[in-house]
Design a protein around this motif. Sequence first.
Motif, PDB file in Angstrom:
ATOM      1  N   ASN A  62       1.656   8.579   2.221  1.00 20.40           N
ATOM      2  CA  ASN A  62       0.211   8.411   2.110  1.00 20.40           C
ATOM      3  C   ASN A  62      -0.274   7.045   2.591  1.00 20.40           C
ATOM      4  OD1 ASN A  62      -0.399  10.976   0.852  1.00 20.40           O
ATOM      5  ND2 ASN A  62       0.642  10.171  -0.979  1.00 20.40           N
ATOM      6  N   TRP A  63       0.665   6.154   2.887  1.00 20.52           N
ATOM      7  CA  TRP A  63       0.264   4.801   3.298  1.00 20.52           C
ATOM      8  C   TRP A  63      -0.525   4.827   4.608  1.00 20.52           C
ATOM      9  CZ3 TRP A  63      -0.963   0.481   1.367  1.00 20.52           C
ATOM     10  CH2 TRP A  63      -0.927  -0.725   2.085  1.00 20.52           C
ATOM     11  N   LYS A  64      -0.268   5.803   5.459  1.00 18.93           N
ATOM     12  CA  LYS A  64      -0.974   5.853   6.738  1.00 18.93           C
ATOM     13  C   LYS A  64      -2.484   5.973   6.543  1.00 18.93           C
ATOM     14  CE  LYS A  64      -0.649  10.887   7.488  1.00 18.93           C
ATOM     15  NZ  LYS A  64      -0.215  11.202   6.094  1.00 18.93           N
ATOM     16  N   ASP A  65      -2.908   6.548   5.416  1.00 20.35           N
ATOM     17  CA  ASP A  65      -4.337   6.706   5.147  1.00 20.35           C
ATOM     18  C   ASP A  65      -4.940   5.489   4.440  1.00 20.35           C
ATOM     19  OD1 ASP A  65      -4.402   9.342   6.196  1.00 20.35           O
ATOM     20  OD2 ASP A  65      -3.581  10.100   4.309  1.00 20.35           O
ATOM     21  N   PHE A  66      -4.078   4.610   3.939  1.00 17.69           N
ATOM     22  CA  PHE A  66      -4.559   3.467   3.161  1.00 17.69           C
ATOM     23  C   PHE A  66      -4.078   2.133   3.727  1.00 17.69           C
ATOM     24  CE2 PHE A  66      -4.700   7.005   0.214  1.00 17.69           C
ATOM     25  CZ  PHE A  66      -5.874   6.792  -0.489  1.00 17.69           C
ATOM     26  N   ARG A  67      -3.417   2.180   4.872  1.00 25.65           N
ATOM     27  CA  ARG A  67      -2.755   0.990   5.400  1.00 25.65           C
ATOM     28  C   ARG A  67      -3.687  -0.218   5.396  1.00 25.65           C
ATOM     29  NH1 ARG A  67      -0.768   3.204   9.465  1.00 25.65           N
ATOM     30  NH2 ARG A  67       1.334   3.581   8.681  1.00 25.65           N
ATOM     31  N   THR A  68      -3.213  -1.297   4.797  1.00 22.38           N
ATOM     32  CA  THR A  68      -3.994  -2.516   4.585  1.00 22.38           C
ATOM     33  C   THR A  68      -3.117  -3.720   4.910  1.00 22.38           C
ATOM     34  OG1 THR A  68      -5.263  -1.437   2.832  1.00 22.38           O
ATOM     35  CG2 THR A  68      -5.272  -3.844   2.840  1.00 22.38           C
ATOM     36  N   VAL A 107      -4.316  -0.846  -3.690  1.00 19.46           N
ATOM     37  CA  VAL A 107      -5.082  -0.525  -2.484  1.00 19.46           C
ATOM     38  C   VAL A 107      -5.828   0.797  -2.648  1.00 19.46           C
ATOM     39  CG1 VAL A 107      -4.871   0.111  -0.046  1.00 19.46           C
ATOM     40  CG2 VAL A 107      -3.633  -1.879  -0.930  1.00 19.46           C
ATOM     41  N   ALA A 108      -5.164   1.792  -3.237  1.00 20.63           N
ATOM     42  CA  ALA A 108      -5.783   3.107  -3.400  1.00 20.63           C
ATOM     43  C   ALA A 108      -6.998   3.053  -4.313  1.00 20.63           C
ATOM     44  CB  ALA A 108      -4.756   4.107  -3.941  1.00 20.63           C
ATOM     45  N   PHE A 132       0.486  -0.364  -3.400  1.00 24.72           N
ATOM     46  CA  PHE A 132      -0.170   0.883  -2.995  1.00 24.72           C
ATOM     47  C   PHE A 132      -1.223   1.305  -4.021  1.00 24.72           C
ATOM     48  CE2 PHE A 132      -0.675   5.465  -3.097  1.00 24.72           C
ATOM     49  CZ  PHE A 132      -1.052   5.718  -1.781  1.00 24.72           C
ATOM     50  N   ASN A 133      -0.875   1.280  -5.286  1.00 25.39           N
ATOM     51  CA  ASN A 133      -1.824   1.689  -6.322  1.00 25.39           C
ATOM     52  C   ASN A 133      -3.075   0.819  -6.292  1.00 25.39           C
ATOM     53  OD1 ASN A 133      -0.012   3.625  -7.125  1.00 25.39           O
ATOM     54  ND2 ASN A 133       0.676   2.525  -8.959  1.00 25.39           N
ATOM     55  N   ASP A 147      -9.535  -0.427  -2.350  1.00 31.18           N
ATOM     56  CA  ASP A 147      -9.758  -0.454  -0.903  1.00 31.18           C
ATOM     57  C   ASP A 147     -10.109  -1.857  -0.410  1.00 31.18           C
ATOM     58  OD1 ASP A 147     -10.071   0.476   1.716  1.00 31.18           O
ATOM     59  OD2 ASP A 147     -12.166   1.058   1.400  1.00 31.18           O
TER      60      ASP A 147
END
Length: 296
Positions: free
Chosen positions: A263-269, A230-231, A227-228, A234
Amino acid sequence: MASPMRILAFEVGAYFVRYTVFTGDKPGIPSTIATPTDSAESFYEAIAQVVKRRSKPIDGIAFSIPGFIDTSKRRTITAGSLGMLFNHDIAQELSQYVPGIPVWLENDANCVAMAEKLNGNAQNLNDFAVITVGTGIGGALFLDGHIRRGRDWRAGELGMMITDFSKGGLLPLHDYASIGSLVERYAAEFDVPLADVTAASLFRRLDEPEVRKIVEDWVDYLAVGVFNTVAVIDPECVLIGGAISRESNLVPMLNAALEKNKNWKDFRTTIKRCRHSSNAGLFGAYYAFMTEVAGK
């Protein structure tokens, strides 16, 4: 029509050096020698012997080496556990043993990313990250179509991120998401010798609730690292490498852990496993030579 280049690629590890010759994009069958660790000179001599045993001339030498690698000078700053190679001008020094052959060296995690770009699961991607899970957590960033090495050759050291300050202070992700940490948790919980536990065996016992809980807790930390990453950058995709990535349950468990983060829904990869495992360093070293030296 010009003959294809013959590139001798080396993957340098703490205990063994694997190598093969690429003719065009086709690798030969890899061979192995023990890693000489007493001095840089003995290392160069061993490499020179491999070169001299080739039946045909070599057009270039490429290394996958752990640590901080200054590719502009083709030298090591650090070299993981290979203390004899710290702060060495590898290309220049090796030229005394095998004169006239161009040399390139690249960080081992970067080589994993390059292997995936060459003919793995990132062939059609220009922005992706690789997280390798082994005795430590390695990382590589491939952004805007190029490997990102950083000003001081330290980019992509994802295992150094701080992920649990309230519990572990400044301990890095290495201490929570490496294979060693998973095995240590199981050994401590069940009071068994570390030598009797393998990470792969735990993934084969996920139907046992106590074992599944240990593995899931470990995957949660790996998910924090993903997650970190990806955040911050991107990427189009995050690829998971290392021998443990071959376990079919790992990526689904990692996706499930990420879904617990609101918060994953905003960064889902997209999360995938690396295609390459045992030969990633060799393919990546070859790709690095061809793009950085041969200009292909």
